[in-house]
Design a protein around this motif. Sequence first.
Motif, PDB file in Angstrom:
ATOM      1  N   PRO A  13      28.217  60.260  32.958  1.00 44.84           N
ATOM      2  CA  PRO A  13      29.019  60.303  31.641  1.00 44.84           C
ATOM      3  C   PRO A  13      29.347  58.886  31.367  1.00 44.84           C
ATOM      4  N   LYS A  14      29.479  59.073  30.129  1.00 41.64           N
ATOM      5  CA  LYS A  14      29.813  57.709  29.348  1.00 41.64           C
ATOM      6  C   LYS A  14      31.269  57.243  29.724  1.00 41.64           C
ATOM      7  N   GLY A  15      31.641  56.097  29.853  1.00 46.52           N
ATOM      8  CA  GLY A  15      33.026  55.499  30.032  1.00 46.52           C
ATOM      9  C   GLY A  15      32.971  54.745  31.449  1.00 46.52           C
ATOM     10  N   LYS A  16      34.174  54.177  31.652  1.00 52.72           N
ATOM     11  CA  LYS A  16      34.309  53.040  32.612  1.00 52.72           C
ATOM     12  C   LYS A  16      34.285  53.918  34.159  1.00 52.72           C
ATOM     13  N   LEU A  17      33.622  53.092  35.024  1.00 51.99           N
ATOM     14  CA  LEU A  17      33.398  53.329  36.439  1.00 51.99           C
ATOM     15  C   LEU A  17      34.616  52.652  37.142  1.00 51.99           C
ATOM     16  N   LEU A  18      34.848  51.282  36.837  1.00 49.16           N
ATOM     17  CA  LEU A  18      35.807  50.327  37.548  1.00 49.16           C
ATOM     18  C   LEU A  18      36.396  49.496  36.479  1.00 49.16           C
ATOM     19  N   GLU A  19      37.849  49.256  36.617  1.00 47.01           N
ATOM     20  CA  GLU A  19      38.558  48.524  35.966  1.00 47.01           C
ATOM     21  C   GLU A  19      39.613  47.652  36.578  1.00 47.01           C
ATOM     22  N   VAL A  20      39.685  46.293  36.434  1.00 44.25           N
ATOM     23  CA  VAL A  20      40.765  45.641  37.128  1.00 44.25           C
ATOM     24  C   VAL A  20      41.386  44.716  36.376  1.00 44.25           C
ATOM     25  N   GLY A  21      42.728  44.836  35.968  1.00 45.10           N
ATOM     26  CA  GLY A  21      43.537  43.970  35.183  1.00 45.10           C
ATOM     27  C   GLY A  21      43.283  42.485  35.592  1.00 45.10           C
ATOM     28  N   LYS A  22      43.918  42.415  37.015  1.00 42.32           N
ATOM     29  CA  LYS A  22      43.801  41.127  37.398  1.00 42.32           C
ATOM     30  C   LYS A  22      43.494  41.276  39.014  1.00 42.32           C
ATOM     31  N   PHE A  23      42.469  40.273  39.479  1.00 46.29           N
ATOM     32  CA  PHE A  23      42.141  40.174  40.845  1.00 46.29           C
ATOM     33  C   PHE A  23      42.500  38.641  41.311  1.00 46.29           C
ATOM     34  N   LEU A  24      43.184  38.706  42.336  1.00 47.51           N
ATOM     35  CA  LEU A  24      43.677  37.216  42.889  1.00 47.51           C
ATOM     36  C   LEU A  24      42.984  37.046  44.216  1.00 47.51           C
ATOM     37  N   LEU A  25      42.622  36.149  44.502  1.00 45.47           N
ATOM     38  CA  LEU A  25      42.210  35.775  45.800  1.00 45.47           C
ATOM     39  C   LEU A  25      42.670  34.420  46.113  1.00 45.47           C
ATOM     40  N   LYS A  26      43.413  34.329  47.456  1.00 46.70           N
ATOM     41  CA  LYS A  26      43.891  33.116  47.745  1.00 46.70           C
ATOM     42  C   LYS A  26      43.244  32.881  49.184  1.00 46.70           C
ATOM     43  N   LEU A  27      42.417  31.889  49.414  1.00 48.59           N
ATOM     44  CA  LEU A  27      41.796  31.611  50.596  1.00 48.59           C
ATOM     45  C   LEU A  27      42.597  30.536  51.663  1.00 48.59           C
ATOM     46  N   SER A  28      42.711  30.907  52.776  1.00 44.77           N
ATOM     47  CA  SER A  28      43.200  29.763  53.656  1.00 44.77           C
ATOM     48  C   SER A  28      42.124  28.801  53.781  1.00 44.77           C
ATOM     49  N   PRO A  29      42.547  27.331  53.668  1.00 40.15           N
ATOM     50  CA  PRO A  29      41.640  26.458  54.177  1.00 40.15           C
ATOM     51  C   PRO A  29      40.894  26.463  55.688  1.00 40.15           C
ATOM     52  N   LYS A  30      41.503  27.424  56.476  1.00 37.41           N
ATOM     53  CA  LYS A  30      40.895  27.798  57.814  1.00 37.41           C
ATOM     54  C   LYS A  30      39.415  28.332  57.441  1.00 37.41           C
TER      55      LYS A  30
ATOM     56  N   VAL B  41      40.942  33.609  40.425  1.00 36.12           N
ATOM     57  CA  VAL B  41      41.476  34.707  39.557  1.00 36.12           C
ATOM     58  C   VAL B  41      40.458  35.023  38.621  1.00 36.12           C
ATOM     59  N   LEU B  42      40.206  36.463  38.619  1.00 39.22           N
ATOM     60  CA  LEU B  42      39.429  37.169  37.782  1.00 39.22           C
ATOM     61  C   LEU B  42      40.177  37.937  36.804  1.00 39.22           C
ATOM     62  N   GLU B  43      40.128  38.028  35.541  1.00 44.24           N
ATOM     63  CA  GLU B  43      41.163  38.795  34.613  1.00 44.24           C
ATOM     64  C   GLU B  43      40.151  39.659  33.694  1.00 44.24           C
TER      65      GLU B  43
ATOM     66  N   GLU C   5      44.309  36.422  51.165  1.00 44.80           N
ATOM     67  CA  GLU C   5      45.153  37.393  50.798  1.00 44.80           C
ATOM     68  C   GLU C   5      44.446  37.697  49.312  1.00 44.80           C
ATOM     69  N   ILE C   6      44.363  39.058  49.220  1.00 44.09           N
ATOM     70  CA  ILE C   6      43.992  39.895  48.056  1.00 44.09           C
ATOM     71  C   ILE C   6      44.829  40.612  47.253  1.00 44.09           C
ATOM     72  N   GLU C   7      44.994  40.387  46.054  1.00 42.47           N
ATOM     73  CA  GLU C   7      45.760  41.264  45.259  1.00 42.47           C
ATOM     74  C   GLU C   7      45.115  41.930  43.957  1.00 42.47           C
ATOM     75  N   ILE C   8      45.282  43.185  43.780  1.00 50.12           N
ATOM     76  CA  ILE C   8      44.646  43.911  42.660  1.00 50.12           C
ATOM     77  C   ILE C   8      45.603  44.447  41.639  1.00 50.12           C
ATOM     78  N   GLU C   9      45.737  44.240  40.449  1.00 50.49           N
ATOM     79  CA  GLU C   9      46.691  44.805  39.548  1.00 50.49           C
ATOM     80  C   GLU C   9      46.014  45.465  38.575  1.00 50.49           C
ATOM     81  N   ASN C  10      46.790  46.726  38.313  1.00 52.09           N
ATOM     82  CA  ASN C  10      46.379  47.704  37.139  1.00 52.09           C
ATOM     83  C   ASN C  10      44.630  48.030  37.213  1.00 52.09           C
ATOM     84  N   GLY C  11      44.745  48.347  38.695  1.00 45.98           N
ATOM     85  CA  GLY C  11      42.974  48.883  38.765  1.00 45.98           C
ATOM     86  C   GLY C  11      42.935  50.235  38.185  1.00 45.98           C
TER      87      GLY C  11
END
Length: 329
Positions: free
Chosen positions: A74-91, A61-63, A101-107
């Motif tokens: 221009p000054k300011g944000k290029l990219l912002e992600v409130g929460k980045f969740l990565l779930k990897l299968s043992p495979k 998890v990245l927050e 599985e990847i989830e991005i919230e509040n991007g």
Amino acid sequence: MKLLFKIFLSLLAFFVIPSVILVAVLNLAGTKVVNSFLKLSVNAPARIEKFETNWLLTEMVLENLRIYNPEGFPKGKLLEVGKFLLKLSPKSYLLFKPYAEIEIENGYLHFVRRSDNATNVAVAFKIPYERAKVKPLTFEVKKLKVKLYVETLEKVRYTAEGIFKGFGNNSEFEIKGFGNLESKETVTDFTVYNWRIRNNPLLSTLAEILNEPKLKDLILSKIEGRIETKGDWLIFSERDTKAFVTNDVLFAVVHKGSKYNIKTKEVDAEITLYLPLKVTVRVSGTSDSPKVEILKLKGQEVKEKIKTLEEKVFQNLLNKFLPIPSTPR
């Protein structure tokens, strides 16, 4: 029995204990490690507030990831992600292929293209691009929510929703699709809500010819369709893409089979406008130099007047809307 015990101790010493130590270190110092990596790999100010992982290294998890615009933009944000969740299968660890599985919230994304074809994305992420003289372009995507399911790059499914801000308008959108990222082949169903079109050259000219001033400022309540990618081609496949105004009144259709090449700018499209009159046109050539043919139109007098809608007007239209932000290469 002693042999089994020795094997167990060996596994414990060489695999289990180092893995436990690695995870502990990642949880304690992971945020600093990720921020150091961002500093080295991103050509712009970038940082995260928090990084966490589980003991099996199958969930990370990245927050509060923030990347700002590089110099020259221009000054300011290029990219912002409130929460980045990565779930990897043992495979993934056993086969050395991505099953995730990847989830991005509040991007949030703010895309900027300068007149020399440099984009803030290409410069920030050190992606090569071709210098050319182009029309500057900027847009934002807000409140972005993404879900991505990966069974190797050859089998990917995705959904996304958010708010698009550009061309003087805020519009909500939803997409759902699947594809093969190795061969750059995807199929995406999309819906856009409440798209406001202001000062469009095609509609402005129609408004003058037909004395319909409302066409100069038009709200499309819904646009829905399916688009397919095959290499550099965008294809309106399988069904027509339809645009509606208030009360689900059909306004325009991009007919299935229409296509556009994001690299060469070739276009081959058939479009029918239903309001304020029904007219079907075919657009060919390139978006820089389009050829427009009126296929169906009732009324000779209107047909003579509507000739003013041809190359020049459609060229402005295509240059404004068709060229998707230059893909860095």
